[in-house]
Design a protein around this motif. Structure first.
Motif, PDB file in Angstrom:
ATOM      1  N   MET A   1      -6.663   8.893  -3.793  1.00  0.00           N
ATOM      2  CA  MET A   1      -8.095   8.642  -3.911  1.00  0.00           C
ATOM      3  C   MET A   1      -8.444   7.259  -3.356  1.00  0.00           C
ATOM      4  O   MET A   1      -9.449   7.088  -2.663  1.00  0.00           O
ATOM      5  N   PHE A   2      -7.613   6.271  -3.659  1.00  0.00           N
ATOM      6  CA  PHE A   2      -7.807   4.918  -3.148  1.00  0.00           C
ATOM      7  C   PHE A   2      -7.841   4.915  -1.621  1.00  0.00           C
ATOM      8  O   PHE A   2      -8.778   4.384  -1.012  1.00  0.00           O
ATOM      9  N   VAL A   3      -6.848   5.519  -1.001  1.00  0.00           N
ATOM     10  CA  VAL A   3      -6.781   5.552   0.474  1.00  0.00           C
ATOM     11  C   VAL A   3      -8.011   6.258   1.038  1.00  0.00           C
ATOM     12  O   VAL A   3      -8.658   5.756   1.968  1.00  0.00           O
ATOM     13  N   SER A   4      -8.351   7.384   0.495  1.00  0.00           N
ATOM     14  CA  SER A   4      -9.517   8.133   0.962  1.00  0.00           C
ATOM     15  C   SER A   4     -10.804   7.315   0.830  1.00  0.00           C
ATOM     16  O   SER A   4     -11.610   7.247   1.767  1.00  0.00           O
TER      17      SER A   4
ATOM     18  N   MET B   1     -21.233  -9.742  -5.998  1.00  0.00           N
ATOM     19  CA  MET B   1     -20.003  -8.994  -5.746  1.00  0.00           C
ATOM     20  C   MET B   1     -20.226  -7.537  -6.139  1.00  0.00           C
ATOM     21  O   MET B   1     -20.674  -7.250  -7.249  1.00  0.00           O
ATOM     22  N   ILE B   2     -19.910  -6.636  -5.223  1.00  0.00           N
ATOM     23  CA  ILE B   2     -20.111  -5.198  -5.419  1.00  0.00           C
ATOM     24  C   ILE B   2     -18.755  -4.515  -5.322  1.00  0.00           C
ATOM     25  O   ILE B   2     -18.035  -4.689  -4.331  1.00  0.00           O
ATOM     26  N   ILE B   3     -18.418  -3.724  -6.336  1.00  0.00           N
ATOM     27  CA  ILE B   3     -17.114  -3.064  -6.397  1.00  0.00           C
ATOM     28  C   ILE B   3     -17.319  -1.558  -6.436  1.00  0.00           C
ATOM     29  O   ILE B   3     -17.698  -1.005  -7.472  1.00  0.00           O
ATOM     30  N   PRO B   4     -17.063  -0.865  -5.324  1.00  0.00           N
ATOM     31  CA  PRO B   4     -17.160   0.596  -5.337  1.00  0.00           C
ATOM     32  C   PRO B   4     -15.994   1.204  -6.132  1.00  0.00           C
ATOM     33  O   PRO B   4     -14.859   0.733  -6.058  1.00  0.00           O
ATOM     34  N   ALA B   5     -16.280   2.245  -6.886  1.00  0.00           N
ATOM     35  CA  ALA B   5     -15.260   2.890  -7.714  1.00  0.00           C
ATOM     36  C   ALA B   5     -14.072   3.381  -6.886  1.00  0.00           C
ATOM     37  O   ALA B   5     -14.238   3.906  -5.790  1.00  0.00           O
ATOM     38  N   TYR B   6     -12.909   3.163  -7.434  1.00  0.00           N
ATOM     39  CA  TYR B   6     -11.635   3.626  -6.860  1.00  0.00           C
ATOM     40  C   TYR B   6     -11.407   3.146  -5.435  1.00  0.00           C
ATOM     41  O   TYR B   6     -10.805   3.841  -4.614  1.00  0.00           O
ATOM     42  N   THR B   7     -11.871   1.909  -5.147  1.00  0.00           N
ATOM     43  CA  THR B   7     -11.520   1.259  -3.881  1.00  0.00           C
ATOM     44  C   THR B   7     -10.642   0.042  -4.143  1.00  0.00           C
ATOM     45  O   THR B   7     -10.397  -0.756  -3.249  1.00  0.00           O
ATOM     46  N   ASN B   8     -10.189  -0.098  -5.388  1.00  0.00           N
ATOM     47  CA  ASN B   8      -9.160  -1.075  -5.730  1.00  0.00           C
ATOM     48  C   ASN B   8      -8.187  -0.374  -6.662  1.00  0.00           C
ATOM     49  O   ASN B   8      -8.537   0.599  -7.323  1.00  0.00           O
ATOM     50  N   THR B   9      -6.977  -0.868  -6.672  1.00  0.00           N
ATOM     51  CA  THR B   9      -5.949  -0.249  -7.509  1.00  0.00           C
ATOM     52  C   THR B   9      -4.806  -1.226  -7.712  1.00  0.00           C
ATOM     53  O   THR B   9      -4.795  -2.319  -7.126  1.00  0.00           O
ATOM     54  N   THR B  10      -3.841  -0.818  -8.524  1.00  0.00           N
ATOM     55  CA  THR B  10      -2.694  -1.664  -8.821  1.00  0.00           C
ATOM     56  C   THR B  10      -1.525  -0.798  -9.272  1.00  0.00           C
ATOM     57  O   THR B  10      -1.627   0.433  -9.265  1.00  0.00           O
ATOM     58  N   VAL B  11      -0.456  -1.452  -9.679  1.00  0.00           N
ATOM     59  CA  VAL B  11       0.736  -0.774 -10.191  1.00  0.00           C
ATOM     60  C   VAL B  11       0.909  -1.126 -11.667  1.00  0.00           C
ATOM     61  O   VAL B  11       0.270  -2.045 -12.174  1.00  0.00           O
TER      62      VAL B  11
ATOM     63  N   THR C   1       0.876  -1.180   0.000  1.00  0.00           N
ATOM     64  CA  THR C   1       0.000   0.000   0.000  1.00  0.00           C
ATOM     65  C   THR C   1       0.910   1.225   0.000  1.00  0.00           C
ATOM     66  O   THR C   1       1.355   1.682   1.047  1.00  0.00           O
ATOM     67  N   ASN C   2       1.216   1.717  -1.214  1.00  0.00           N
ATOM     68  CA  ASN C   2       2.201   2.797  -1.339  1.00  0.00           C
ATOM     69  C   ASN C   2       1.902   3.668  -2.555  1.00  0.00           C
ATOM     70  O   ASN C   2       1.006   3.383  -3.336  1.00  0.00           O
ATOM     71  N   LYS C   3       2.672   4.715  -2.703  1.00  0.00           N
ATOM     72  CA  LYS C   3       2.467   5.741  -3.747  1.00  0.00           C
ATOM     73  C   LYS C   3       2.631   5.222  -5.176  1.00  0.00           C
ATOM     74  O   LYS C   3       2.282   5.920  -6.122  1.00  0.00           O
TER      75      LYS C   3
END
Length: 183
Positions: free
Chosen positions: A22-25, A126-136, A13-15
């Motif tokens: 936005m993900f963290v928030s 399965m419910i996926i809220p926007a910008y609550t997942n991310t990747t590199v 969980t990093n920059k």
């Protein structure tokens, strides 16, 4: 309805993550909304095994400071991409007769993808809220492309409902009102 927070561990969980702030928030907001609406928050951590950086017992294995579990919130540990394989999570959710799973966490193209597809296969909504997942970024596509591909094309309407954060929170509130009404 439960909120499943997948692999939000200190090491990853990093920059470097796409839309990190936005993900963290958003993850903080969804956790807070779940707690305020008596929606169970369940955590999953990934263990790559001895000799790896993401290993049980290391500081990087622990959950990111901003998302820490409180009280008796459950934590399931896994060593494959899917949160459902040999973790006890599936049996736990079945025993509670859960149907709706909100998923947030890391990484979009690895453990989130596997967890969503496996949850779908087990009959969960399965419910996926926007910008609550991310990747590199990876060698095939940028993190943004991967996020958009999965959230806007691959999952939505096939394996999951990809909806706004606000709509997810409204569903949490409605779910809690329905539970209170049925008592």
């Amino acid at each position: 309805m439960v909120l499943l927070i997948v692999d939000t561990q200190k090491l990853i969980t990093n920059k470097e993550l796409y839309e990190f702030d936005m993900f963290v928030s958003n993850v903080k907001k969804i956790i807070q909304a779940a707690r305020e609406n008596s929606i169970e928050v369940i955590y999953v951590r990934h263990d790559d095994g001895a000799g790896n950086a993401l290993t049980k017992g290391t500081d990087g294995f622990e959950i990111y400071e901003g998302f820490q579990p409180i009280n008796d919130e459950k934590i399931f540990d896994k060593n494959v991409n899917s949160a459902f394989r040999e973790t006890g999570l599936l049996e736990y959710l079945i025993s509670k007769d859960e149907k709706d799973i909100i998923v947030a966490g890391l990484q979009t193209d690895y453990c989130i993808d596997a967890t969503i597809k496996c949850g779908f296969e087990h009959g969960f909504n399965m419910i996926i809220p926007a910008y609550t997942n991310t990747t590199v970024n990876n060698k095939f596509m940028s993190a943004e492309q991967s996020y958009r591909y999965h959230n806007e094309h691959m999952w939505n309407g096939r394996y999951a409902e990809c909806i706004s954060l606000d709509e997810t929170i409204e569903r949490m509130k409605s779910s809690q009102k329905l539970v209170a009404f049925n008592r």
